[in-house]
Design a protein around this motif. Structure first.
Motif, PDB file in Angstrom:
ATOM      1  N   VAL A  55       0.837  -1.200   0.000  1.00 38.55           N
ATOM      2  CA  VAL A  55       0.000   0.000   0.000  1.00 38.55           C
ATOM      3  C   VAL A  55       0.875   1.255   0.000  1.00 38.55           C
ATOM      4  O   VAL A  55       0.641   2.184  -0.777  1.00 38.55           O
ATOM      5  N   GLU A  56       1.882   1.266   0.855  1.00 34.34           N
ATOM      6  CA  GLU A  56       2.736   2.454   0.974  1.00 34.34           C
ATOM      7  C   GLU A  56       3.569   2.698  -0.282  1.00 34.34           C
ATOM      8  O   GLU A  56       3.773   3.846  -0.679  1.00 34.34           O
ATOM      9  N   THR A  57       4.070   1.638  -0.904  1.00 28.67           N
ATOM     10  CA  THR A  57       4.909   1.814  -2.094  1.00 28.67           C
ATOM     11  C   THR A  57       4.079   1.969  -3.366  1.00 28.67           C
ATOM     12  O   THR A  57       4.608   2.395  -4.391  1.00 28.67           O
ATOM     13  N   LYS A  58       2.799   1.580  -3.301  1.00 25.03           N
ATOM     14  CA  LYS A  58       1.916   1.632  -4.473  1.00 25.03           C
ATOM     15  C   LYS A  58       2.487   0.842  -5.654  1.00 25.03           C
ATOM     16  O   LYS A  58       2.327   1.220  -6.813  1.00 25.03           O
ATOM     17  N   CYS A  59       3.140  -0.282  -5.332  1.00 26.29           N
ATOM     18  CA  CYS A  59       3.714  -1.102  -6.404  1.00 26.29           C
ATOM     19  C   CYS A  59       2.659  -1.936  -7.124  1.00 26.29           C
ATOM     20  O   CYS A  59       2.881  -2.391  -8.240  1.00 26.29           O
ATOM     21  N   ILE A  60       1.494  -2.125  -6.485  1.00 24.46           N
ATOM     22  CA  ILE A  60       0.402  -2.887  -7.091  1.00 24.46           C
ATOM     23  C   ILE A  60      -0.748  -1.943  -7.397  1.00 24.46           C
ATOM     24  O   ILE A  60      -1.226  -1.239  -6.513  1.00 24.46           O
ATOM     25  N   ARG A  61      -1.167  -1.937  -8.645  1.00 22.07           N
ATOM     26  CA  ARG A  61      -2.317  -1.108  -9.033  1.00 22.07           C
ATOM     27  C   ARG A  61      -3.633  -1.848  -8.803  1.00 22.07           C
ATOM     28  O   ARG A  61      -4.614  -1.272  -8.367  1.00 22.07           O
ATOM     29  N   ARG A  62      -3.638  -3.139  -9.147  1.00 24.26           N
ATOM     30  CA  ARG A  62      -4.822  -3.971  -8.934  1.00 24.26           C
ATOM     31  C   ARG A  62      -4.409  -5.421  -9.094  1.00 24.26           C
ATOM     32  O   ARG A  62      -3.319  -5.713  -9.602  1.00 24.26           O
ATOM     33  N   TYR A  63      -5.277  -6.313  -8.643  1.00 17.92           N
ATOM     34  CA  TYR A  63      -5.003  -7.726  -8.829  1.00 17.92           C
ATOM     35  C   TYR A  63      -6.301  -8.505  -8.978  1.00 17.92           C
ATOM     36  O   TYR A  63      -7.365  -8.029  -8.591  1.00 17.92           O
ATOM     37  N   GLU A  64      -6.173  -9.688  -9.575  1.00 20.94           N
ATOM     38  CA  GLU A  64      -7.293 -10.609  -9.752  1.00 20.94           C
ATOM     39  C   GLU A  64      -6.887 -11.940  -9.142  1.00 20.94           C
ATOM     40  O   GLU A  64      -5.732 -12.349  -9.258  1.00 20.94           O
ATOM     41  N   ARG A  65      -7.839 -12.621  -8.519  1.00 21.40           N
ATOM     42  CA  ARG A  65      -7.579 -13.916  -7.887  1.00 21.40           C
ATOM     43  C   ARG A  65      -8.480 -14.970  -8.519  1.00 21.40           C
ATOM     44  O   ARG A  65      -9.667 -14.761  -8.672  1.00 21.40           O
ATOM     45  N   ARG A  66      -7.871 -16.088  -8.880  1.00 25.98           N
ATOM     46  CA  ARG A  66      -8.620 -17.226  -9.430  1.00 25.98           C
ATOM     47  C   ARG A  66      -8.262 -18.466  -8.622  1.00 25.98           C
ATOM     48  O   ARG A  66      -7.129 -18.620  -8.184  1.00 25.98           O
ATOM     49  N   PHE A  67      -9.233 -19.363  -8.493  1.00 26.62           N
ATOM     50  CA  PHE A  67      -9.019 -20.622  -7.801  1.00 26.62           C
ATOM     51  C   PHE A  67      -9.042 -21.741  -8.828  1.00 26.62           C
ATOM     52  O   PHE A  67      -9.983 -21.847  -9.619  1.00 26.62           O
ATOM     53  N   LEU A  68      -8.017 -22.574  -8.797  1.00 27.60           N
ATOM     54  CA  LEU A  68      -7.851 -23.634  -9.779  1.00 27.60           C
ATOM     55  C   LEU A  68      -7.703 -24.978  -9.081  1.00 27.60           C
ATOM     56  O   LEU A  68      -7.225 -25.049  -7.944  1.00 27.60           O
ATOM     57  N   SER A  69      -8.086 -26.042  -9.767  1.00 24.58           N
ATOM     58  CA  SER A  69      -7.883 -27.405  -9.264  1.00 24.58           C
ATOM     59  C   SER A  69      -6.635 -27.957  -9.957  1.00 24.58           C
ATOM     60  O   SER A  69      -6.671 -28.234 -11.169  1.00 24.58           O
ATOM     61  N   PRO A  70      -5.536 -28.079  -9.225  1.00 19.52           N
ATOM     62  CA  PRO A  70      -4.296 -28.527  -9.866  1.00 19.52           C
ATOM     63  C   PRO A  70      -4.328 -30.009 -10.209  1.00 19.52           C
ATOM     64  O   PRO A  70      -4.999 -30.813  -9.551  1.00 19.52           O
ATOM     65  N   LEU A  71      -3.591 -30.355 -11.226  1.00 26.47           N
ATOM     66  CA  LEU A  71      -3.372 -31.742 -11.604  1.00 26.47           C
ATOM     67  C   LEU A  71      -1.875 -31.966 -11.531  1.00 26.47           C
ATOM     68  O   LEU A  71      -1.115 -31.428 -12.330  1.00 26.47           O
ATOM     69  N   PHE A  72      -1.455 -32.698 -10.515  1.00 22.97           N
ATOM     70  CA  PHE A  72      -0.024 -32.988 -10.334  1.00 22.97           C
ATOM     71  C   PHE A  72       0.244 -34.421 -10.752  1.00 22.97           C
ATOM     72  O   PHE A  72      -0.614 -35.289 -10.625  1.00 22.97           O
ATOM     73  N   ALA A  73       1.450 -34.664 -11.213  1.00 22.74           N
ATOM     74  CA  ALA A  73       1.831 -36.025 -11.632  1.00 22.74           C
ATOM     75  C   ALA A  73       1.872 -36.958 -10.435  1.00 22.74           C
ATOM     76  O   ALA A  73       2.085 -36.598  -9.329  1.00 22.74           O
TER      77      ALA A  73
END
Length: 104
Positions: free
Chosen positions: A86-104
């Motif tokens: 917040v103080e550095t303002k390095c992030i303007r915005r973000y999006e979050r997605r939830f995924l179901s991983p497939l691992f070997a």
């Protein structure tokens, strides 16, 4: 058996504050791992768009992710990492997605 959940974050960052975002990411990699997740890293701009970055981390279940979110609210290091962004303002915005991983 619970299913793991991978969180995919897409960030729009300030391209002039890439070092600040790098520090933010390094903090969260350690914090997610400490709080029960497996962080797969932050992916910063290299070629192409200079204001887009990504992160991926996995929790054993959605319930474990929700516990992490609750713990992060009161964790002093998490609060400090959020405040840093917040103080550095390095992030303007973000999006979050939830995924179901497939691992070997």
């Amino acid at each position: 058996m619970s299913n793991p959940v991978t969180v995919h974050l897409r960030y729009e960052i300030d391209a002039d504050k890439i070092e600040e975002f790098r520090e933010y990411g390094q903090r969260w990699i350690r914090l997610v791992n400490r709080l029960g997740g497996t962080h797969h890293g932050y992916f910063l701009p290299s070629e192409g768009d200079s204001d887009e970055a990504f992160a991926l981390f996995t929790f054993p279940s959605l319930a474990d992710y929700e516990q992490y979110r609750l713990a992060a609210v009161d964790d002093p290091e998490c609060v400090d990492a959020y405040r840093f962004a917040v103080e550095t303002k390095c992030i303007r915005r973000y999006e979050r997605r939830f995924l179901s991983p497939l691992f070997a």
